[in-house]
Design a protein around this motif. Structure first.
Motif, PDB file in Angstrom:
ATOM      1  N   ALA A 111       0.833  -1.210   0.000  1.00 41.55           N
ATOM      2  CA  ALA A 111       0.000   0.000   0.000  1.00 41.55           C
ATOM      3  C   ALA A 111       0.871   1.264   0.000  1.00 41.55           C
ATOM      4  CB  ALA A 111      -0.928  -0.002   1.219  1.00 41.55           C
ATOM      5  N   GLU A 112       1.991   1.216   0.695  1.00 38.39           N
ATOM      6  CA  GLU A 112       2.897   2.383   0.695  1.00 38.39           C
ATOM      7  C   GLU A 112       3.515   2.608  -0.681  1.00 38.39           C
ATOM      8  OE1 GLU A 112       5.124   2.919   4.879  1.00 38.39           O
ATOM      9  OE2 GLU A 112       5.432   0.992   3.899  1.00 38.39           O
ATOM     10  N   ALA A 113       3.789   1.527  -1.390  1.00 36.04           N
ATOM     11  CA  ALA A 113       4.321   1.687  -2.752  1.00 36.04           C
ATOM     12  C   ALA A 113       3.261   2.342  -3.636  1.00 36.04           C
ATOM     13  CB  ALA A 113       4.756   0.339  -3.324  1.00 36.04           C
ATOM     14  N   THR A 149      -5.233   1.667   2.480  1.00 30.72           N
ATOM     15  CA  THR A 149      -5.194   2.993   3.098  1.00 30.72           C
ATOM     16  C   THR A 149      -6.457   3.770   2.737  1.00 30.72           C
ATOM     17  OG1 THR A 149      -4.147   4.042   1.208  1.00 30.72           O
ATOM     18  CG2 THR A 149      -2.670   3.064   2.844  1.00 30.72           C
ATOM     19  N   THR A 150      -6.674   4.898   3.415  1.00 32.70           N
ATOM     20  CA  THR A 150      -7.907   5.655   3.156  1.00 32.70           C
ATOM     21  C   THR A 150      -7.952   6.158   1.715  1.00 32.70           C
ATOM     22  OG1 THR A 150      -6.793   7.482   4.293  1.00 32.70           O
ATOM     23  CG2 THR A 150      -8.554   6.375   5.479  1.00 32.70           C
ATOM     24  N   MET A 254       6.097   3.170 -14.517  1.00 31.24           N
ATOM     25  CA  MET A 254       6.393   2.962 -13.098  1.00 31.24           C
ATOM     26  C   MET A 254       5.949   1.562 -12.707  1.00 31.24           C
ATOM     27  SD  MET A 254       5.002   5.279  -9.956  1.00 31.24           S
ATOM     28  CE  MET A 254       5.136   6.879 -10.722  1.00 31.24           C
ATOM     29  N   TYR A 255       6.862   0.832 -12.042  1.00 31.40           N
ATOM     30  CA  TYR A 255       6.489  -0.454 -11.443  1.00 31.40           C
ATOM     31  C   TYR A 255       6.262  -0.238  -9.958  1.00 31.40           C
ATOM     32  CZ  TYR A 255       8.448  -3.021 -15.475  1.00 31.40           C
ATOM     33  OH  TYR A 255       8.720  -3.519 -16.717  1.00 31.40           O
ATOM     34  N   LEU A 256       5.196  -0.831  -9.446  1.00 33.76           N
ATOM     35  CA  LEU A 256       4.985  -0.903  -8.001  1.00 33.76           C
ATOM     36  C   LEU A 256       5.228  -2.347  -7.594  1.00 33.76           C
ATOM     37  CD1 LEU A 256       1.639   1.117  -7.722  1.00 33.76           C
ATOM     38  CD2 LEU A 256       3.995   1.983  -7.760  1.00 33.76           C
ATOM     39  N   VAL A 268       9.003  -5.601   2.257  1.00 36.42           N
ATOM     40  CA  VAL A 268       9.797  -4.695   1.412  1.00 36.42           C
ATOM     41  C   VAL A 268       8.951  -4.364   0.194  1.00 36.42           C
ATOM     42  CG1 VAL A 268      11.962  -4.292   0.173  1.00 36.42           C
ATOM     43  CG2 VAL A 268      11.923  -5.921   2.069  1.00 36.42           C
ATOM     44  N   SER A 269       8.807  -3.075  -0.088  1.00 40.98           N
ATOM     45  CA  SER A 269       8.144  -2.663  -1.317  1.00 40.98           C
ATOM     46  C   SER A 269       9.004  -1.607  -1.983  1.00 40.98           C
ATOM     47  CB  SER A 269       6.740  -2.123  -1.032  1.00 40.98           C
ATOM     48  OG  SER A 269       6.793  -0.907  -0.321  1.00 40.98           O
ATOM     49  N   ALA A 270       8.672  -1.307  -3.225  1.00 34.61           N
ATOM     50  CA  ALA A 270       9.472  -0.312  -3.940  1.00 34.61           C
ATOM     51  C   ALA A 270       8.704   0.226  -5.135  1.00 34.61           C
ATOM     52  CB  ALA A 270      10.788  -0.933  -4.424  1.00 34.61           C
ATOM     53  N   VAL A 271       9.084   1.422  -5.512  1.00 33.64           N
ATOM     54  CA  VAL A 271       8.642   2.017  -6.766  1.00 33.64           C
ATOM     55  C   VAL A 271       9.878   2.110  -7.649  1.00 33.64           C
ATOM     56  CG1 VAL A 271       7.787   4.144  -7.826  1.00 33.64           C
ATOM     57  CG2 VAL A 271       6.794   3.331  -5.688  1.00 33.64           C
TER      58      VAL A 271
END
Ligand SMILES: *Cc1c(COP(=O)(O)O)cnc(C)c1O
Length: 404
Positions: A111-113, A149-150, A254-256, A268-271
């Motif tokens: 979700a953060e990504a 997330t909201t 862009m990859y998420l 672990v996440s990343a953009v």
């Protein structure tokens, strides 16, 4: 219900007692695992055909990944991004190379990504594309799953995910998945991005029609819009390629990434994107205390190296053929439809026979763990280390469940 409770082992009841009921887990309490197999507190073994929603693509406790984690735990676990640590550069360089992009921004959860992707796209829209302040819109698809997330649930079309969590974040347009005409219609001069899953996992492993993703790519290029591919579940080997987009000959802007990037050990996440896109962020504008921490980087660098060999992608493609052939044989024998690619399958069970939940409970009793998604749909996503014999075993157990 009461009967259920009486049959429920104490360990299952214990786990429910002091927990918000935001999940409805199968009644199995796992205590150890290795490769494609998990063991419960009573010593029963199960073939894991969910693999942590693809967070465990390399299986449970892959020796290379566990060794990297152990070694890092003995040296350094956290610095915050206020300082630089010695695991950071390799991870970012190697992941960027795997993605064919200039830059990487590490975060923790999927979700953060997604949130990061949205923020970067908006900033890019204002600073590079020239969208008037506050006017940016992002086009998304019906049936999407991008996290919890909201802001993300604001553009969900799943009422469970969305209802009673408003007020909702504006700036999103929802179009039917797989419908290029609707997407063309929805894009205007203030559109900064199209955000899509190349295959909709949570929705039931829904593969878009042939030509859709290349069409999205063309449209985004023509209209100066970023194509953001949420490959958090579809990426990193699951479909028989590093990215599901790759199989359609498509390169998003862009990859998420997430889930399998942490090797089933740490989140672990990343953009990943080129410098003209991710370069819009300046110090202080985005961040995360744990994003790109030493332990995460040490494990994820080894994940990237496992993927760089191509071995897991080849396994997924080859074994996926076997899985899908087995599943297709059950159409008309309890299955209504089978979708997917590689070691990833969405199965629609004949609703007259049983629900997806019931099928998963019966599979569990036969030593196979899978998860229902909507109604009579279940999803199979075994670890990519699964063997041919284990796939045949899973299909045989499903055959028995469907035969009643
Ligand atoms: C799981 C998932 C997410 C969210 O990841 P979390 O780590 O649970 O926040 C986002 N997008 C897709 C496609 C996913 O499958």
């Amino acid at each position: 219900m009461i009967e259920d409770m009486l049959r429920t082992p104490a360990a299952v009841q214990d786990s429910e007692r002091h927990t918000a009921h935001n999940y409805h887990p199968l009644p199995v309490v796992i205590t150890s695992a290795e490769g494609a197999w998990v063991t419960d507190v009573d010593g029963n073994r199960y073939l894991d055909c969910l693999a942590g929603y693809s967070a465990l693509n390399f299986g449970h406790r892959h020796p290379t990944l566990v060794a990297a984690a152990h070694a890092q735990l003995d040296r350094l676990t956290l610095t915050s991004r206020a300082f630089i640590h010695d695991q950071f550069a390799d991870f970012c360089r190697e992941l960027a190379a795997l993605c064919g992009k200039d830059l990487v921004l590490p975060m923790n959860t999927g979700a953060e990504a997604v949130e990061t992707g949205i923020k970067v796209a908006r900033k890019w829209g204002y600073q590079v594309k020239g969208v008037p302040a506050g006017q940016a819109n992002i086009v998304v698809a019906e049936g999407n799953f991008h996290g919890r997330t909201t802001t993300i649930v604001s553009f969900s079309t799943d009422s469970d995910a969305r209802a009673d969590f408003g007020p909702y974040t504006p700036g999103f347009r929802i179009v039917p998945y797989g419908d290029l005409a609707a997407l063309t219609e929805a894009i205007d001069e203030h559109t900064v991005a199209v955000l899509l899953e190349p295959i909709q996992g949570e929705q039931g492993v829904v593969v878009p029609p042939e030509g859709y993703l290349p069409g999205v790519r063309r449209l985004c290029t023509e209209r100066d819009v970023l194509f953001i591919a949420d490959e958090i579940q579809s990426g990193l080997g699951r479909t028989g390629a590093t990215f599901a987009c790759e199989q359609e000959g498509v390169v998003p802007d862009m990859y998420l990434l997430g889930k399998a990037l942490g090797g089933g050990i740490v989140p672990v996440s990343a953009v990943a994107a080129d410098a003209d896109v991710l370069g819009v962020l300046k110090p202080g504008q985005h961040g995360s205390t744990f994003g790109g921490n030493p332990l995460a980087c040490a494990v994820a660098t080894e994940v990237v190296r496992l993927l760089a060999t191509g071995e897991f992608q080849r396994r997924s493609a080859a074994l996926g053929e076997r899985l899908h052939a087995g599943l297709r044989g059950l159409i008309g024998k309890g299955l209504v439809a089978v979708r997917g690619r590689g070691l990833w399958a969405g199965l629609d069970i004949d609703p007259a026979l049983m629900s997806g939940r019931q099928a998963c409970e019966r599979l569990m009793e036969r030593g196979v763990l899978a998860k229902d998604t909507h109604g009579s749909t279940i999803r199979l996503a075994p670890p990519l280390v699964i063997t041919e014999e284990e796939i045949d075993h899973a299909v045989a157990q499903l055959t028995a469940v469907l035969a009643g």
